[in-house]
Design an enzyme around this catalytic site. Structure first.
Site, PDB file in Angstrom:
ATOM      1  N   GLY A 193      -1.373  -5.048   2.146  1.00 16.53           N
ATOM      2  CA  GLY A 193      -1.956  -5.317   0.838  1.00 16.53           C
ATOM      3  C   GLY A 193      -0.945  -5.149  -0.273  1.00 16.53           C
ATOM      4  CB  CYS A 194      -0.536  -2.424  -2.715  1.00 22.52           C
ATOM      5  SG  CYS A 194      -2.268  -2.404  -3.237  1.00 22.52           S
ATOM      6  CB  VAL A 195       3.571  -2.540   0.929  1.00 23.58           C
ATOM      7  CG1 VAL A 195       4.992  -2.820   1.407  1.00 23.58           C
ATOM      8  CG2 VAL A 195       3.382  -1.053   0.680  1.00 23.58           C
ATOM      9  CB  THR A 202       4.747  -4.573  -4.461  1.00 22.88           C
ATOM     10  OG1 THR A 202       3.531  -4.075  -5.023  1.00 22.88           O
ATOM     11  CG2 THR A 202       5.927  -4.051  -5.268  1.00 22.88           C
ATOM     12  CG  ASP A 233      -0.803   1.370  -4.913  1.00 22.29           C
ATOM     13  OD1 ASP A 233      -0.241   1.558  -6.004  1.00 22.29           O
ATOM     14  OD2 ASP A 233      -1.449   0.351  -4.657  1.00 22.29           O
TER      15      ASP A 233
END
Length: 489
Positions: A154-156, A159, A32
């Site tokens: 969040g996304c890290v 993932t 992202d």
């Protein structure tokens, strides 16, 4: 993140924080790093200049090592962005700006996205949730996932956790991960290091990727040498140890054989074993290939110095040089620096500054190398080289992985920066120039120019052969080589 001793003790007692194995087939997942996250002008963004810069370094190193680069981006349809169906957007309505086709979902322009990179579009935090990422990584043969991007908490984090849950050893690169606030960033990295991944410094991640240019030879490849009627000999050129296959006889006129850009010495066996009634063939594993060492330099001057080292180190009196492709360029350079009985050049690349490029791209060579390191077989090789003898397809499958990526890349660059015609007019007679009648490397116009620039040379066309003349038309090419050698004796 500062952590008190009591917390350290709790995590130690739980057995957290073991090291993650480093595999040989990683993939880089860039999470992202779109404008909506890396630029503070967007509702969900922050200034991630430092993190993007660190990621760009990772991407560049990944490209040098043929490591797949996978970008991810959050992207919502207008219906999703404006509606109430996506639960996450109820909690984080600022993310509604991440609409498909908008500037917010475009990758940060400071990143080098290229054709062949993968892009995963997602709706949630994890790049695995509801996407094909796990299947893609499996199809690529991935055994390590290197994660960077935004946001760390969040996304890290999501993932990385899902990467582990999908069976992949995972590294998270500290300097290449960013968040909107320091506290969540530090806490996420602490938790990832404890339970899911190794959080590594940028320098360590770059060193890990750089070390992937690790040449390999399996037992089946080494066993091939048992079928070769030659003796291994070793010579040192500066600090580089060079391996030579000596076919004998010891009292024969020595012919030093210099193979092509991705051809270890053993791949010339089917040619040189047919020459021992005439001469004493010795085939060099050119630096960075086969059993010879890697080196820091792969220019014609360095290659020619290796020729001198072999000739002098093995006491080869009045030798002949025979080179194919890259080896022919090396032979031409070496012939201008020392006395020889003669030279035979087979289809040398005529490319150079201001000339048409070498017809096989670097990407094609590196794609074949990646295929070999991943694991290939003769049937797969045959799809690229259908005219080759079956044993040559088998040797290519087993031995190509012994070639250094750096050696291939530097030599390919030399095909464009070092002009064959700087050396060719100075190559003394007697010299023979063999070329394929259908070769894209030595075209009819190229052969005509070569004849004009060195009128003392004798030219022999191998009808219907491409650049790989001995592989494409073995009988005709061998007959032409034997005739040239007879004339040099």
């Amino acid at each position: 993140m500062p952590v008190d001793e009591r917390l350290d003790s709790v995590y130690d007692r739980a057995g957290f924080g073991a090291s993650v194995p480093r595999g040989s087939r990683p993939a880089l997942v860039v999470v992202d790093l779109t404008r909506g996250f890396t630029e503070p002008g967007f509702p969900s963004g922050a200034d991630l200049t430092a993190e993007v810069t660190a990621t760009a370094a990772l991407v560049a190193e990944a490209r040098r090592r043929d490591v797949p680069v996978i970008y991810t981006a959050i992207s919502y349809t207008p219906a999703e962005a404006d509606g109430d169906a996506v639960a996450w957007l109820r909690k984080a309505p600022g993310m509604r700006a991440l609409r498909e086709g908008s500037e917010a979902v475009a990758l940060d322009p400071r990143l080098d996205q290229r054709q062949g990179d993968h892009l995963i579009l997602k709706k949630g935090a994890s790049a695995f949730h509801g996407t094909s990422l796990a299947a893609l990584l499996t199809s690529l043969g991935t055994d390590n996932v290197v994660v960077c991007g935004a946001t760390t908490s969040g996304c890290v984090r999501a993932t990385a956790v899902d990467a582990v849950q999908s069976g992949f050893n995972t590294l998270v690169v500290r300097e290449a991960c960013g968040d909107r606030a320091q506290g969540p960033h530090d806490a996420a990295l602490f938790d990832l290091q404890a339970k899911y991944a190794d959080v590594v410094e940028l320098d360590e991640a770059l060193a890990y990727l750089a070390d992937l240019d690790r040449r390999t030879l399996g037992q089946p490849a080494l066993a091939d040498l048992g079928d070769v009627p030659a003796t291994s000999r070793w010579v040192t050129s500066g600090s580089v140890r060079l391996h030579v296959l000596d076919y004998g006889p010891a009292d024969g006129v020595p012919v030093l054989v210099l193979p092509g850009i991705t051809s270890p010495a053993v791949t010339m066996d089917f040619v040189v074993r047919e020459l021992t009634d005439l001469v004493r063939p010795l085939v060099l594993d050119v630096r960075g290939r086969g059993l010879s060492d890697d080196a820091s330099d792969y220019d014609l001057g360095s290659y020619a110095a290796d020729v001198d080292a072999v000739v002098d180190g093995l006491g080869l009196r009045d030798p002949i040089l025979f080179g194919h492709s890259m080896g022919a360029r090396i032979a031409a350079r070496a012939a201008t620096t020392r006395p020889l009985r003669g030279t035979v050049l087979a289809d040398p690349p005529l490319s150079g500054p201001g000339r048409a490029p070498y017809p096989t791209t670097l990407d094609a060579f590196l794609g074949q190398l990646a295929q070999a390191r991943r694991g290939t077989d003769a049937d797969e090789v045959a799809r690229s080289w259908p005219r080759w003898p079956r044993r040559e397809q088998e040797l290519r499958a087993r031995w190509l992985s012994s070639c250094s990526r750096d050696a291939i890349a530097a030599t390919h660059a030399g095909f464009e920066s070092e002009d064959f015609f700087d050396d060719w007019p100075k190559v003394p007679a007697p010299t023979y120039f063999l070329y394929g009648g259908a070769s894209p490397v030595v075209t009819a116009a190229g052969a005509a120019e070569a004849a004009e620039r060195n009128p003392s040379a004798e030219f022999v066309e191998i009808p219907e052969a491409g650049h790989m003349i001995f592989w494409d038309e073995p009988e005709a090419a061998l007959a032409a080589l034997r005739e040239a050698l007879r004339k040099l004796l």
